[in-house]
Design a protein around this motif. Structure first.
Motif, PDB file in Angstrom:
ATOM      1  N   VAL A 683     -64.762  52.376  24.314  1.00  0.00           N
ATOM      2  CA  VAL A 683     -65.739  52.013  23.129  1.00  0.00           C
ATOM      3  C   VAL A 683     -67.268  52.255  23.724  1.00  0.00           C
ATOM      4  O   VAL A 683     -67.344  52.075  25.149  1.00  0.00           O
ATOM      5  N   VAL A 684     -68.240  52.454  23.025  1.00  0.00           N
ATOM      6  CA  VAL A 684     -69.342  53.225  23.336  1.00  0.00           C
ATOM      7  C   VAL A 684     -70.705  52.120  22.586  1.00  0.00           C
ATOM      8  O   VAL A 684     -70.510  51.826  21.313  1.00  0.00           O
ATOM      9  N   THR A 685     -71.713  51.773  23.361  1.00  0.00           N
ATOM     10  CA  THR A 685     -72.922  51.027  22.805  1.00  0.00           C
ATOM     11  C   THR A 685     -73.376  51.919  21.719  1.00  0.00           C
ATOM     12  O   THR A 685     -73.785  53.102  21.946  1.00  0.00           O
ATOM     13  N   ALA A 686     -73.643  51.532  20.360  1.00  0.00           N
ATOM     14  CA  ALA A 686     -74.334  52.418  19.464  1.00  0.00           C
ATOM     15  C   ALA A 686     -75.668  52.000  19.440  1.00  0.00           C
ATOM     16  O   ALA A 686     -76.341  50.681  19.533  1.00  0.00           O
ATOM     17  N   GLY A 687     -76.590  53.038  19.051  1.00  0.00           N
ATOM     18  CA  GLY A 687     -78.210  52.916  18.659  1.00  0.00           C
ATOM     19  C   GLY A 687     -78.339  52.542  17.609  1.00  0.00           C
ATOM     20  O   GLY A 687     -77.604  51.891  16.591  1.00  0.00           O
ATOM     21  N   PRO A 689     -78.773  52.840  13.653  1.00  0.00           N
ATOM     22  CA  PRO A 689     -78.142  53.465  12.441  1.00  0.00           C
ATOM     23  C   PRO A 689     -78.876  54.710  12.218  1.00  0.00           C
ATOM     24  O   PRO A 689     -80.180  54.655  11.960  1.00  0.00           O
ATOM     25  N   TYR A 690     -78.318  55.873  11.834  1.00  0.00           N
ATOM     26  CA  TYR A 690     -79.061  56.986  11.493  1.00  0.00           C
ATOM     27  C   TYR A 690     -78.339  57.680  10.532  1.00  0.00           C
ATOM     28  O   TYR A 690     -79.146  58.428   9.581  1.00  0.00           O
ATOM     29  N   LYS A 691     -77.161  57.805  10.239  1.00  0.00           N
ATOM     30  CA  LYS A 691     -76.566  58.777   9.040  1.00  0.00           C
ATOM     31  C   LYS A 691     -75.296  58.072   8.712  1.00  0.00           C
ATOM     32  O   LYS A 691     -74.561  57.411   9.222  1.00  0.00           O
ATOM     33  N   ASP A 717     -74.871  56.448  14.858  1.00  0.00           N
ATOM     34  CA  ASP A 717     -76.220  56.835  15.315  1.00  0.00           C
ATOM     35  C   ASP A 717     -76.477  58.101  15.562  1.00  0.00           C
ATOM     36  O   ASP A 717     -75.738  58.912  15.176  1.00  0.00           O
ATOM     37  N   LYS A 718     -77.799  58.701  16.276  1.00  0.00           N
ATOM     38  CA  LYS A 718     -77.975  59.564  16.613  1.00  0.00           C
ATOM     39  C   LYS A 718     -76.736  60.817  17.301  1.00  0.00           C
ATOM     40  O   LYS A 718     -76.961  61.898  17.379  1.00  0.00           O
ATOM     41  N   ASN A 719     -76.196  59.912  18.027  1.00  0.00           N
ATOM     42  CA  ASN A 719     -74.948  60.495  18.974  1.00  0.00           C
ATOM     43  C   ASN A 719     -73.659  60.248  18.261  1.00  0.00           C
ATOM     44  O   ASN A 719     -72.769  60.672  19.146  1.00  0.00           O
ATOM     45  N   ASN A 720     -73.835  60.145  17.066  1.00  0.00           N
ATOM     46  CA  ASN A 720     -72.540  60.195  16.344  1.00  0.00           C
ATOM     47  C   ASN A 720     -71.475  58.852  16.821  1.00  0.00           C
ATOM     48  O   ASN A 720     -70.153  59.206  16.764  1.00  0.00           O
ATOM     49  N   VAL A 721     -72.057  57.818  17.521  1.00  0.00           N
ATOM     50  CA  VAL A 721     -71.520  56.655  17.750  1.00  0.00           C
ATOM     51  C   VAL A 721     -71.483  55.877  16.490  1.00  0.00           C
ATOM     52  O   VAL A 721     -72.509  55.423  15.899  1.00  0.00           O
TER      53      VAL A 721
END
Length: 799
Positions: A683-687, A689-691, A717-721
């Protein structure tokens, strides 16, 4: 060989038969082209009534789900606070002149409730029970050729409150028109069993009860067809009595099981001379099973645990209006989890559920009543008990007894008569009714009093299985308390959870509320419950607590978790604005909660490694990290590349845990067996909201005005997280050959309507349900939210 008290059954499914190659019997859907009015008009049953301003719709239909949640609605919070009332349905239709010599019947699979039906102004009758199927003969009152017929149905669900959960309102199950010859096989007249089954052969017995009008002029032919439509056995005999017994031997039978639900077909033909007068074909299965007081349950001679869930009949945002794909999706999710059994709590199910369970391989406990003469709600079934309980129970057994999936009958749930002597007399009466129609399956009742010396339904001596609700603390001593008896856990857990919400610490168990007398005072201000498996209702347990006990003892044949899915109504432990349950392993929108993966790791052999919670927290916050896994000896966790320890299950552990200080980045888990990597997840920390992201469970559906595509809506987010706390208002637009049927997000407290073109996300997820039209072509779904890049998705509706 015949085994003592070996519950064998097996065949024939649904009562709405299908036409044979000769099209002697014609069964057609009667769902299209109705008009609906929400309100009461005592003249709406008249032939010349002006219904031109009524709403046009197709069945099945649940009008309550279209309404607004409101605590002031008389349905109360227990039924979700949705509106009820009285509604009218009318339909104009033609019957061809060629059918003038025929019998025309109408079958209602279920109407909630207090339905009354008129045909061309003639009153046909009333059926109070909202869950049972029923039939009327239209023939004496019909007009043929170019003359219009008018059917009117009044549905009265105004006697509120009348349930402890959401019922829906209206003609919410399918309606069928059956055209047959004057001489025909009666509804539900054949009972098919397998008195002998072994690997070399199966003896199939078909017992058909006929009216006196079918006499020695006629013969009855029965044929068994395999899944390639090849006839594998048949018999034809003259009709010499009103009860006909036919036996067919099938060599090397393919047995129905939960792992391989092989289905045959049975074709029955009523013949006069060389002419087929009536016929129907039904799906069948062959199997045998047994309950043993020491060894538990076996199917086809193989021991197995009954790994079941309880289900109410609503389909989330679709309400109770029956949709085969909606039911199938639920069952697919449960099958993927490892579930092998369904309890139809607490009422007769839709026929489509049983058809799918036959096809997909689920055992079914078919339940009748939530109350007998003593009420649980002000206007529940107790008001109709004296007049209707015999007929309703008989019809349920007759309708469902040939399904291979149905392996047990339940005559009641937590019935109040268990606490007084009337439990003895009524219990015996109900079991006798069932046994007169089906002596091949065991009968139980879901008992909430686990003391055998005090429970009068148990004291009746009529039950084949002791079905216990909760009280897992006495299960290990079952054989001591109930010597010689056979166990089934009819309802268990009542664990509580909100998907995607986590409260720390996670290693203490809480009972919310602490008793049944006072409202919850120490809950969360936002009406959430932690998704760690550590909260349950005061009468129940966490998922792990009871499963450990059931898993340990062979004599505990299995159980049914309360519940497979969240459902509308009964929102324990909170008061309003909570409007749906917290009990589900899967939330109302169909998104699995974390405990889903505990069951998957225990109930399946597929590799599982599930890591929780999400990884967006405050820096330095202490976070409990759990992992569910199987097929491995250990799991090692890493935070930003640094090991935070290896964990192994010990004793009866069902998960492992790390307690760490949060820092943003990547939390990874690796499971190993004998030093070799089995699975890796993270699981990854999300930035920010982007899309928006849209994912369809099926990008090709049938253009039949019924099929569905379930679209999961998330924010990246921008990194698809995925952003785990995204709650944006998403607006939908659907063009082409489909419609937006409903929206949801799995929240138990969201009071926005399900029938809308917009909905907020909840804890990062939302749902849009797309239904096809009747024309093939593209369905384009667009989703927009302020400040986010929009998303677009195309679904193909095909013929």
């Amino acid at each position: 060989m015949r085994l003592p008290y070996l519950y064998t059954l097996y065949l024939v499914l649904f009562a709405a038969g299908f036409a044979s190659a000769q099209n002697v019997r014609k069964t057609t859907s009667f769902n299209a082209g109705w008009k609906f009015f929400l309100g009461n008009d005592s003249t709406a049953n008249a032939i010349k009534y002006d219904d031109s301003r009524w709403r046009k719709l197709d069945l099945p239909h649940d009008w309550s789900i279209e309404g607004k949640f409101d605590s002031k609605n008389p349905t109360t919070q227990a039924e979700g606070g949705l509106p009820a009332g009285i509604g009218w349905y009318r339909k104009n239709f033609l019957i061809p002149a060629s059918s003038k010599a025929k019998t025309i019947l109408i079958d209602f699979d279920g109407v909630f409730h207090n339905s009354e039906v008129w045909i061309n102004g003639h009153y046909l009758g009333k059926r109070p029970n909202g869950y049972i199927s029923f039939r009327y003969d239209l023939t004496p009152y019909l007009q043929f050729g170019t003359q219009q017929n008018v059917i009117a149905v009044r549905v009265d669900n105004s006697d509120q409150p009348n349930s402890r959960w959401y019922t829906g309102s209206g003609i919410y199950r399918n309606v069928w028109l059956i055209t047959v010859n004057k001489i025909h096989l009666p509804q539900w007249s054949s009972f098919i069993t397998t008195p002998q089954v072994n690997p070399q052969k199966a003896e199939i017995n078909i017992r058909t009860v006929l009216p006196g009008s079918i006499n020695s002029k006629y013969k009855l032919k029965a044929s068994i067809l395999d899944d390639q439509a090849k006839v594998v056995g048949s018999v034809i005999i003259p009709i010499t009595d009103t009860v006909i017994q036919q036996n067919i031997r099938v060599s090397n039978p393919q047995l129905w099981s939960v792992k391989r639900p092989y289905l045959y077909k049975v074709k029955l033909q009523l013949i006069a001379g060389d002419k087929v007068i009536d016929d129907y074909t039904t799906t069948t299965g062959i199997r045998y099973f047994n309950f043993d007081a020491d060894k538990g349950f076996s199917l086809n001679g193989e021991p197995m645990k009954i790994l079941g869930v309880c289900l109410h009949h609503d389909q989330g945002a679709l309400g109770t209006a029956v949709n085969t794909r909606a039911i199938e999706r639920q069952l697919q999710l449960l099958k993927e989890m490892g579930c092998n059994a369904i309890r139809t709590s607490h009422n007769p199910p839709a026929p489509e559920l049983l058809d799918l369970c036959d096809k997909m391989g689920f055992l079914v406990m078919d339940e009748s009543f939530d109350m007998w003469k003593k009420k649980k709600s002000k206007h529940d079934y107790h008001e109709d008990w004296d007049e209707w309980h015999v007929k309703d129970l008989q019809d349920q057994v007759l309708r469902d007894r040939n399904h291979p999936s149905v392996f047990a009958w339940s005559i009641g749930n937590e019935i109040r008569e268990q606490f007084d002597s009337t439990g003895v007399s009524i219990g015996r009466e109900l079991v006798k009714i069932v046994k007169q129609l089906d002596n091949t399956r065991p009968v139980t009742s879901a008992l909430s009093d686990a003391d055998p010396k005090k429970n009068f339904i148990y004291q009746s001596g009529a039950l084949d299985l002791v079905g216990l609700n909760y009280h897992q603390e006495v299960y290990a001593d079952f054989q001591k308390n109930y010597p010689g008896q056979k166990f089934i856990g009819t309802e268990n857990m009542s664990a509580l959870a909100t998907r995607g919400h986590y409260d720390m610490p996670s290693d203490s168990i809480r009972r919310w509320p602490k008793d049944g007398k006072t409202p919850l005072k120490d809950g969360n201000a936002d009406f959430t419950v932690s998704s760690y498996d550590n909260v349950s209702a005061y009468w129940g347990s966490t998922h792990e607590e009871t499963w450990k006990i059931i898993k340990k003892h062979d004599f505990l044949s299995g159980f049914f978790v309360w519940t497979g899915f969240d459902y509308i109504g009964e929102p324990t432990p909170y008061l309003w604005p909570a409007r749906s349950s917290y009990f589900g392993i899967v939330d109302l929108a169909g998104f699995p909660k974390d405990v889903y993966y505990m069951y998957q790791s225990e109930w399946t052999t597929k590799p599982v490694l599930h890591l929780l919670p999400h990884w967006n927290w405050k820096p330095g916050q202490t976070i409990d990290v759990w992992a569910y896994y199987n097929n491995a000896d250990e799991v090692e966790a890493f935070l930003n590349g640094k090991s935070i320890g290896v964990r192994k299950k010990t004793g009866d552990d069902l998960h492992v845990m790390w307690r760490v200080k949060y820092e943003p980045g990547v939390l990874k888990a690796v499971s190993r067996r004998n030093g070799e990597v089995v699975m890796t997840t993270q699981v990854v920390t999300a930035g920010e909201p982007y899309k928006i992201q849209l994912k369809a469970d099926r990008d090709k559906i049938n253009a039949d005005s019924k099929d569905l595509s379930y679209i999961t809506v998330s924010v990246l987010d921008k990194n698809n997280v995925p952003v785990p706390d995204a709650n944006q208002l998403v607006k939908f637009k659907v063009t082409g050959q489909g419609i937006l049927k409903g929206v949801d997000n799995g929240s138990q407290t969201d009071l926005d309507p399900f029938v809308s073109d917009q909905h907020h996300l909840f804890n990062g997820l939302g749902l849009a349900i797309i239904q096809s039209k009747s024309v093939a072509g593209k369905i384009t779904v667009s989703a927009n939210a302020d400040g986010l890049q929009p998303a677009r998705l195309v679904i193909q509706a095909k013929r």
